[in-house]
Design an enzyme around this catalytic site. Structure first.
Site, short mmCIF file in Angstrom:
data_model
loop_
_atom_site.label_atom_id
_atom_site.label_comp_id
_atom_site.label_asym_id
_atom_site.label_seq_id
_atom_site.Cartn_x
_atom_site.Cartn_y
_atom_site.Cartn_z
N ASP A 54 0.80 -1.20 0.00
CA ASP A 54 0.09 0.05 -0.01
C ASP A 54 0.79 1.32 0.03
O ASP A 54 1.50 1.74 1.14
CB ASP A 54 -0.85 -0.14 1.37
CG ASP A 54 -1.90 1.28 1.19
OD1 ASP A 54 -1.92 1.87 0.36
OD2 ASP A 54 -2.10 1.40 2.49
N ASP A 80 -2.35 5.93 -5.00
CA ASP A 80 -2.46 4.98 -3.80
C ASP A 80 -3.06 3.55 -4.20
O ASP A 80 -4.12 3.33 -4.88
CB ASP A 80 -3.68 5.42 -2.95
CG ASP A 80 -3.95 4.56 -1.74
OD1 ASP A 80 -3.19 3.69 -1.24
OD2 ASP A 80 -4.91 4.73 -1.04
#
Length: 433
Positions: free
Chosen positions: A124, A329
């Protein structure tokens, strides 16, 4: 949140180059899709973004709804609710694969402890902590996933530090531990701090979350608990052959699912990369100056005209501070931004402003959207910003409003670009796929 699948390997080489590939293989016992809407949990706000930037932001990690028709309908209902409520506010060596869960997120594998205990994690770029479920955790989410047994690791070190992390969707709490974390067969982190959960909310339950934990790729400045982030560990301990990692996320149904490469990147994209500066020292974010449609001159990014109008009297630093920010992201399922901009974008292409639905027959006549990040344009074609659900036959936009100053450029945007992250120089390179 969309993630990449990382294969588990156990050897260490200093100054390493390691690649994690993604494919369509399913992990046994993790075949289910979510049938419920992801709960909205208020995330912890960070008051500063680099050098006193405007606005606050949250640890992103936005997971969209499940994959079945009922929850897809709930997603459209949620988009409508948000539009109404928020309108008042603005392949190299040592490769491993990332598994694509129907374009919702990607996950890979790491090993924690000695001997290594295997965990599936989301890699992430929108967070900076590692966490895995703990053996003592009694939450339903923990019971449904692999759990870390610290007694089975000969190198585990406990601490008295407690930690809790709130995401755009989801919350975890637990204890900080220190141990070996094996990322690939040529990259192992020693004495790495990470969270061992004692509590996880329902966001991380099956069938919604087919991954065990998270592997944050942001900087130490974005880590909860003052923990050194894994990418800073890699850099400071000279574990990377080159100070980069590269990510490729492919769409569901395409050959292979993607890959993440540590210590280098796919050099076939070298001449196509457009490099932009990272803003701040928290996550992989850049200034955002505009959104344009086709060849038109209108800027659809709310508030950008005010910054651009005053740019003549601002220094480059002042202009960067005043600009909107956009986070790349890998942990968020959609593109998230302010309702003003997104409603204007939806209206321009003829989509329902509230639900995001659009006639599938109109796709052939649509033009690309161009997002200006760090002063450079990065484009998305109609088939990249419109999702066609083959089950229901519905077409809808790949964006969702949030009441945030920070834009989140999630998986749809990243599927359109090969991205490279320069950990040392704090730059990002993007090339069209």
């Amino acid at each position: 949140m969309r993630l990449v699948y990382l294969g588990l390997f156990v050897a260490l080489q200093t100054a390493s180059c390691a690649v994690i590939k993604l494919d369509n293989d399913k992990t046994p016992g993790l075949e289910s899709d979510d049938s419920t809407i992801v709960g909205q949990v208020e995330a912890k706000s960070h008051a500063t973004f680099g050098d006193g930037a405007q606005g606050e932001f949250k640890v992103a990690l936005y997971l969209k709804n499940g994959l079945d028709p009922e929850s897809k309908s709930k997603q459209r209902t949620e988009r409508m609710r948000r539009m109404k409520n928020l309108s008042e506010k603005p392949h190299l060596n040592n490769a491993s694969v990332l598994t694509n869960v129907k374009d919702y997120y990607y996950y890979g594998y790491i090993g924690v402890g000695n001997p290594p205990q295997k965990f599936s994690v989301i890699f992430d770029t929108g967070s900076s902590n590692i966490w895995v479920p703990g053996e003592a955790c009694v939450s339903q989410a923990c019971n449904e996933h692999r759990r870390f047994n610290d007694d089975s690791s000969t190198t585990f070190q406990s601490s008295s530090q407690k930690i809790n992390i709130q995401y755009g969707t989801g919350y975890i709490a637990g204890d900080v531990g220190i141990d070996t974390v094996q990322v690939t067969n040529s990259l192992t982190l020693y004495n790495q701090s990470f969270a061992v959960t004692s509590l996880e909310d329902k966001t991380f339950e099956l069938p919604r979350s087919q991954f065990d934990g998270l592997f944050g790729l942001g900087f130490t400045g974005g880590a909860e608990g003052g923990i050194r982030s894994p990418v800073d560990t890699m850099l400071q301990e000279n574990m990377l052959k080159e100070p980069y990692f590269g990510i490729k996320l492919q769409k569901d149904g395409e050959p292979g699912n993607g890959e993440i490469t540590f210590g280098s990147y796919d050099k076939s994209y070298a001449n196509k990369l457009e490099w932009i500066d990272v803003y701040g020292n928290i996550f992989w974010a850049a200034t955002m100056e505009g959104i344009f449609y086709g060849d038109e001159q209108q800027n659809y990014l709310y508030g950008a005209d005010k910054v651009n109008a005053a740019s003549g009297s601002l220094t480059s630093k002042e202009k960067a501070k005043a600009s909107r920010k956009a986070l790349l992201d890998t942990g968020s399922s959609l593109i998230y931004g302010d309702a003003y901009s997104l409603s204007a974008m939806s209206a321009r292409i003829g989509a329902n402003v509230l639900t995001g639905e659009i006639s599938c027959s109109s796709l052939s006549s649509l033009k690309p959207f161009h997002f200006v990040l760090g002063g450079k344009r990065f484009s998305m074609k109609p088939n990249e910003y419109i999702f066609h659900d083959p089950t229901s036959g519905i077409c809808e936009v790949q964006w969702m409003p949030v009441s945030e100053y920070l834009w989140v450029m999630g998986i749809p945007f990243l599927q359109a670009h090969y991205t490279v992250y320069d950990v040392k120089s704090h730059k990002m390179g993007l090339a069209p796929l």
